[in-house]
Design a protein around this motif. Structure first.
Motif, PDB file in Angstrom:
ATOM      1  N   SER A  43       0.791  -1.268   0.090  1.00 26.80           N
ATOM      2  CA  SER A  43       0.119  -0.080   0.111  1.00 26.80           C
ATOM      3  C   SER A  43       0.878   1.161  -0.017  1.00 26.80           C
ATOM      4  CB  SER A  43      -0.940  -0.217   1.169  1.00 26.80           C
ATOM      5  OG  SER A  43      -2.008  -1.068   1.208  1.00 26.80           O
ATOM      6  N   GLY A  93     -12.331   4.126  -0.154  1.00 26.25           N
ATOM      7  CA  GLY A  93     -11.479   4.654   0.938  1.00 26.25           C
ATOM      8  C   GLY A  93     -11.946   4.828   2.129  1.00 26.25           C
ATOM      9  N   VAL A 143     -12.162   1.431   3.777  1.00 25.52           N
ATOM     10  CA  VAL A 143     -11.081   0.847   4.443  1.00 25.52           C
ATOM     11  C   VAL A 143     -10.539   1.761   5.800  1.00 25.52           C
ATOM     12  CG1 VAL A 143      -8.261   1.112   4.244  1.00 25.52           C
ATOM     13  CG2 VAL A 143      -9.841   0.495   2.260  1.00 25.52           C
ATOM     14  N   SER A 172      -8.410  -4.858   5.693  1.00 24.85           N
ATOM     15  CA  SER A 172      -8.306  -3.600   5.147  1.00 24.85           C
ATOM     16  C   SER A 172      -7.018  -3.279   4.311  1.00 24.85           C
ATOM     17  CB  SER A 172      -7.957  -2.730   6.680  1.00 24.85           C
ATOM     18  OG  SER A 172      -8.942  -2.933   7.743  1.00 24.85           O
ATOM     19  N   PHE A 173      -5.848  -3.580   4.764  1.00 21.28           N
ATOM     20  CA  PHE A 173      -4.726  -3.620   3.664  1.00 21.28           C
ATOM     21  C   PHE A 173      -4.927  -4.255   2.481  1.00 21.28           C
ATOM     22  CE2 PHE A 173      -2.409  -2.644   7.874  1.00 21.28           C
ATOM     23  CZ  PHE A 173      -2.485  -1.152   7.755  1.00 21.28           C
ATOM     24  N   SER A 183      -6.925  -2.065   0.390  1.00 23.19           N
ATOM     25  CA  SER A 183      -6.325  -0.812  -0.030  1.00 23.19           C
ATOM     26  C   SER A 183      -5.486  -1.157  -1.171  1.00 23.19           C
ATOM     27  CB  SER A 183      -5.694  -0.217   0.988  1.00 23.19           C
ATOM     28  OG  SER A 183      -4.464  -1.253   1.558  1.00 23.19           O
ATOM     29  N   LEU A 199      -5.823   1.084  -4.586  1.00 21.79           N
ATOM     30  CA  LEU A 199      -4.591   1.741  -4.730  1.00 21.79           C
ATOM     31  C   LEU A 199      -4.054   1.500  -6.294  1.00 21.79           C
ATOM     32  CD1 LEU A 199      -2.797   2.191  -1.479  1.00 21.79           C
ATOM     33  CD2 LEU A 199      -4.216   3.878  -2.937  1.00 21.79           C
TER      34      LEU A 199
END
Length: 734
Positions: free
Chosen positions: A342, A379, A382, A423-424, A427, A431
């Motif tokens: 990330s 976003g 997350v 979460s990551f 992300s 991204l």
């Protein structure tokens, strides 16, 4: 780990006040030690009669009682006696009697004897508290076992009636010979079915509507669905009851061990021999002599394995005694991996923007009006998950039993690292898609962008929804299913009984209004807009779209209002009526603010500011006083509450100030901050929405802390499961 910390870590959080106050008793012994050191003029850090300590420490679960069983008691002469323990019988209500233990300290006339007298007085108080609590809980368990026994009779009879209607007499006779219930009585005959009704077990919107006009207790239809529903509820009741019994067994063991430890410390500090006398009394008390809990555990396990697991002991014990979930190293590794990816993607995005000077390019406005809202949806997701991961970490650290409060299955709750992994992981996907969508150059011939990259946000949304509803056992299926069930209950409010997970999730949705509006934009942009040319004018200029934007913003608050109405009707709690008024005022504020942003005007501005101000005051008061339980003027902790979990009181005041400040984020809409800001309007909206999510994350911790302390005050450590059958009063003693 020292015994004090290990003792605290193994206590039932909701019963914390009922345990021996080991820390305080140890503090009293420290005062005695300091007095004796001063009297003997010993260095302050010296020890009286120091003994070598074992290098290897064994877990509490495998230690013997260490002194509670006097296999070879030591005899002392009368002049060496230190204490005399008396047992007094007290009559209670309904002809019952209880034992109260009182210690007479025989050396009070000696120098420093007053300190030891205080120690034994407090030790007696703590021990009597433990015995009384244990006795009360055992009596509750015995009554609950009798109730489960009656319920089990009805279930077995119903099984025979439904599954083998032609073999009723044979099966009934066989069951009477083989079946032994929790209390070792034979089951009732099939005639019991003529005297029971079945409670509404599977709650649906249809059953709720029918229940308004009819009783929740209905006659049996002798269907397989009734058997399945009754069996499921009774099975869960057995599981919860077994857990309660295990808590009681561990409660007795830990308190006996704590008394043994504290008495051995007393003997060591004072060079006396009082532990044998006191521990002998402990061993003869109900805390040690009562075997009702152990017998109930054996009978519950036997009945559960036979009637719910078809005699499979391994399966039954795995259900009743689930193994603690081990922390997997791969979760930690993947969290670090995704976090690093990330950061790398964020760096790549920033580099790409600056290298190509995209902030000053011609496509900037189009990007901010179309692509930016599509990705801010993820976003917000997350950020909310990151806040929840922080909540889980601090709930675990300060022993807030969030798993019990939310009703998670034992061992199935997500820990903070697992939430971070989700979460990551999300992300990284988002991204990577953002980086691909930074291509802002149009095809000069068609004046359109590449369809593949423009469809990335939609593909990402479909992937997230598909994973959420995936029926296969991947990515924490149990947790996903619980989330979807609570979400469905929110959508169907007030047709389902409102539980804490349901209204807690609805509260989260009230902080995700902008996310819901972004979902609306998804539908419009890809359904009616020209996504290849990044043209959202069809959506933004549509009156229908604007009206739906108002409706969507109101939906979460409307759900909470309906939930409050349902809870008020069920319990006639005026607090829920006031809570409903709070959400009604918020609905008025949201509607007027949204209308003002679409139409402007001085009158609308005044109305929006007025309704928002009233809603903010109402909501802030409710947050601090009702949800957090703070601002108690006469409490032990001024302007907070009597019981606090966090050691630093200033954190509570900081949280209250932050809550007030973040509650005022709506002012940017009324005061038109975006017109004077160097940020794009959508960017400012995203920042304000993120601040609300952060506020909600802070609110979550203190809301659950207050709920946990309420459970502690009522000693609620296991879930209350509604039973499937209802007996008439005269037939309940079958």
């Amino acid at each position: 780990m020292k015994f004090g910390k290990e003792f605290a870590s193994q206590t039932v959080p909701e019963w914390r006040e009922a345990y021996i106050n080991y820390k305080y008793l140890k503090a009293l012994l420290k005062e005695i030690l300091i007095f004796r050191q001063r009297r003997c003029r010993l260095p302050e850090n010296s020890q009286v009669n120091p003994k070598p300590r074992l290098k290897r420490r064994v877990s509490l679960n495998f230690r013997a009682f260490s002194g509670l069983t006097n296999n070879s008691p030591r005899k002392y002469k009368e002049d060496h006696e230190v204490i005399v323990v008396n047992t007094m019988q007290q009559d209670e209500e309904q002809g019952r009697s209880s034992s109260t233990y009182h210690t007479i300290f025989l050396r009070s006339s000696e120098e420093g004897g007053d300190l030891e007298l205080v120690f034994f007085k407090r030790l007696d108080d703590e021990f009597n508290k433990v015995v009384h609590f244990y006795k009360t809980k055992v009596e509750e368990a015995v009554k609950q076992a009798e109730e489960l026994n009656v319920q089990m009779d009805a279930l077995i009879a119903l099984r025979i009636k439904v599954n083998n209607p032609l073999m009723e007499t044979i099966q009934e006779s066989k069951t009477r010979e083989e079946h032994h219930d929790i209390n070792e009585h034979k089951t009732a005959s099939l005639d019991v079915l003529n005297r029971v009704k079945i409670n509404a077990t599977r709650e649906t919107p249809r059953s709720t509507v029918r229940g308004v006009f009819n009783s929740l207790n209905v006659d049996l239809n002798y269907s397989k669905s009734e058997v399945k529903d009754a069996q499921g509820k009774l099975k869960q009741a057995f599981i919860e009851f077994h857990e309660k019994l295990r808590f009681l067994k561990n409660y007795a063991f830990l308190n006996q061990l704590a008394i043994s430890k504290i008495m051995k410390k007393y003997d060591k500090i004072t060079s006396r021999n009082a532990s044998d006398a006191y521990l002998g009394m402990v061993e003869e008390s109900q805390l040690s002599q009562s075997d009702e809990v152990a017998k109930l555990i054996e009978r519950v396990e036997s009945a559960f394995i036979k009637h719910f697991c078809k005699g499979d002991r391994n399966r039954g014990m795995n259900t009743l005694r689930p193994k603690s979930k081990r922390e997997k190293h791969r979760v930690t590794f993947l969290v670090g991996c995704f976090f690093g990816c990330s950061l790398a993607l964020v760096a790549a995005i920033i580099t790409s923007i600056h290298a190509r000077d995209l902030l000053n390019g011609e496509g900037k406005t189009k990007y901010m009006n179309t692509i930016f809202p599509l990705y801010t949806l993820f976003g917000f997701m997350v950020l909310h998950m990151l806040m929840y991961a922080g909540n889980v970490y601090f709930w675990t650290r300060y022993r807030v039993n969030y798993s019990f409060i939310f009703g998670f299955k034992q061992g199935k709750e997500l820990r903070f690292k697992q939430v971070l992994l989700l979460s990551f992981g999300l992300s990284v996907l988002v991204l990577a898609a953002v980086l691909a969508n930074l291509e802002m150059e149009m095809d000069p011939e068609t004046q359109s962008y590449k369809a593949l990259t423009e469809l990335l946000p939609l593909g990402l949304a479909i992937a997230v929804v598909s994973i959420a509803i995936c029926p296969f056992n991947i990515l924490y299926r149990t947790n996903r299913f619980s989330f979807l069930v609570s979400l469905w209950h929110c959508v169907c409010a007030p047709l389902y009984m409102v539980t804490l997970p349901d209204f807690f999730l609805a509260d989260q949705l009230t902080s995700q209004v902008q996310l819901l509006r972004n979902v609306e934009f998804y539908v419009c942009y890809y359904g009616w807009g020209d996504f290849k040319k990044r043209d959202a004018a069809t959506c933004n200029d549509s009156n229908i779209y604007k009206t739906l934007s108002i409706v969507i913003a109101v939906v979460p608050y409307w759900i909470r209002l309906l939930q409050c109405i349902r809870r008020f009707c069920e319990g006639s709690d005026t607090t829920q009526a006031m809570n409903g008024l709070k959400y009604l005022s918020t609905i008025a504020a949201v509607v007027t603010r949204t209308i003002y942003t679409q139409n402007r005007g001085t009158t609308l501005k005044i109305v929006a500011a007025s309704t928002s101000g009233v809603a903010t005051i109402f909501s802030t008061y409710w947050d601090l006083v009702m949800d957090w339980g703070l601002l108690c003027k006469d409490s032990e902790n001024p302007w907070l509450r009597d019981k606090l979990i966090l050691p630093n009181k200033s954190i509570y005041f900081i949280a209250m100030v932050l809550n007030v400040i973040l509650r005022l984020a709506w002012m940017q809409t009324v005061l038109d901050f975006h017109e004077a800001s160097f940020l794009h309007r959508n960017a400012l909206i995203a920042i304000v929405a993120s601040l609300e999510i952060i506020r909600r994350g802070i609110w979550n911790f203190f809301r659950l802390e207050n709920e946990h302390l309420n459970n502690v005050g009522k000693f609620r450590a296991v879930k209350s499961v509604p039973l499937p059958f209802s007996y008439e009063d005269q037939d309940k003693d079958l």
